[in-house]
Motif scaffolding. Sequence first.
Motif, PDB file in Angstrom:
ATOM      1  N   HIS A   1      39.343  57.336  44.554  1.00 17.74           N
ATOM      2  CA  HIS A   1      38.850  56.235  45.394  1.00 17.74           C
ATOM      3  C   HIS A   1      39.208  56.494  46.863  1.00 17.74           C
ATOM      4  O   HIS A   1      38.364  56.321  47.758  1.00 17.74           O
ATOM      5  CB  HIS A   1      39.443  54.909  44.916  1.00 17.74           C
ATOM      6  CG  HIS A   1      38.982  53.731  45.682  1.00 17.74           C
ATOM      7  ND1 HIS A   1      37.673  53.281  45.651  1.00 17.74           N
ATOM      8  CD2 HIS A   1      39.635  52.899  46.525  1.00 17.74           C
ATOM      9  CE1 HIS A   1      37.555  52.237  46.440  1.00 17.74           C
ATOM     10  NE2 HIS A   1      38.729  51.974  46.982  1.00 17.74           N
TER      11      HIS A   1
ATOM     12  N   GLN B   1      35.731  60.232  52.739  1.00 20.98           N
ATOM     13  CA  GLN B   1      34.401  60.805  52.970  1.00 20.98           C
ATOM     14  C   GLN B   1      33.491  59.804  53.685  1.00 20.98           C
ATOM     15  O   GLN B   1      32.750  60.178  54.591  1.00 20.98           O
ATOM     16  CB  GLN B   1      33.766  61.252  51.638  1.00 20.98           C
ATOM     17  CG  GLN B   1      34.448  62.443  51.018  1.00 20.98           C
ATOM     18  CD  GLN B   1      34.510  63.646  51.940  1.00 20.98           C
ATOM     19  OE1 GLN B   1      33.538  63.980  52.618  1.00 20.98           O
ATOM     20  NE2 GLN B   1      35.649  64.306  52.002  1.00 20.98           N
TER      21      GLN B   1
ATOM     22  N   ALA C   1      37.040  59.167  48.268  1.00 23.66           N
ATOM     23  CA  ALA C   1      35.693  58.647  48.545  1.00 23.66           C
ATOM     24  C   ALA C   1      35.690  57.856  49.853  1.00 23.66           C
ATOM     25  O   ALA C   1      34.769  57.981  50.658  1.00 23.66           O
ATOM     26  CB  ALA C   1      35.212  57.775  47.385  1.00 23.66           C
TER      27      ALA C   1
END
Length: 103
Positions: free
Chosen positions: A39, A45, A42
């Motif tokens: 998580h 990113q 992510a």
Amino acid sequence: KTQKLQDVERLRSEGENAHRMQLQQLQAESDRAKQELAHAEALVQQLKAKLNESEEHRQQLGDELKAERQRSEESARMVTRLRSDMDQLQKELDEVRDFYETT
């Protein structure tokens, strides 16, 4: 003697069960940590994408500002040329008027 063997066997079995439960708990914690890490990666990113988008937008705005500055400078030069042309025309008009007034 059989009782002692049974006790030893029971203790060994209880120890194995306790170790098995500890391993399961550790595995569950590891799985949670992996999910949290995934998580977080992510999110990193997403933030990198937003940062790149913001950087591209900043660059675009910078380019637009530079182009606007160039247009403004060109307009200023054009105004200067037009004023100079108008002054020249006024001079010529004054000369013509003076010529006809004196003749």
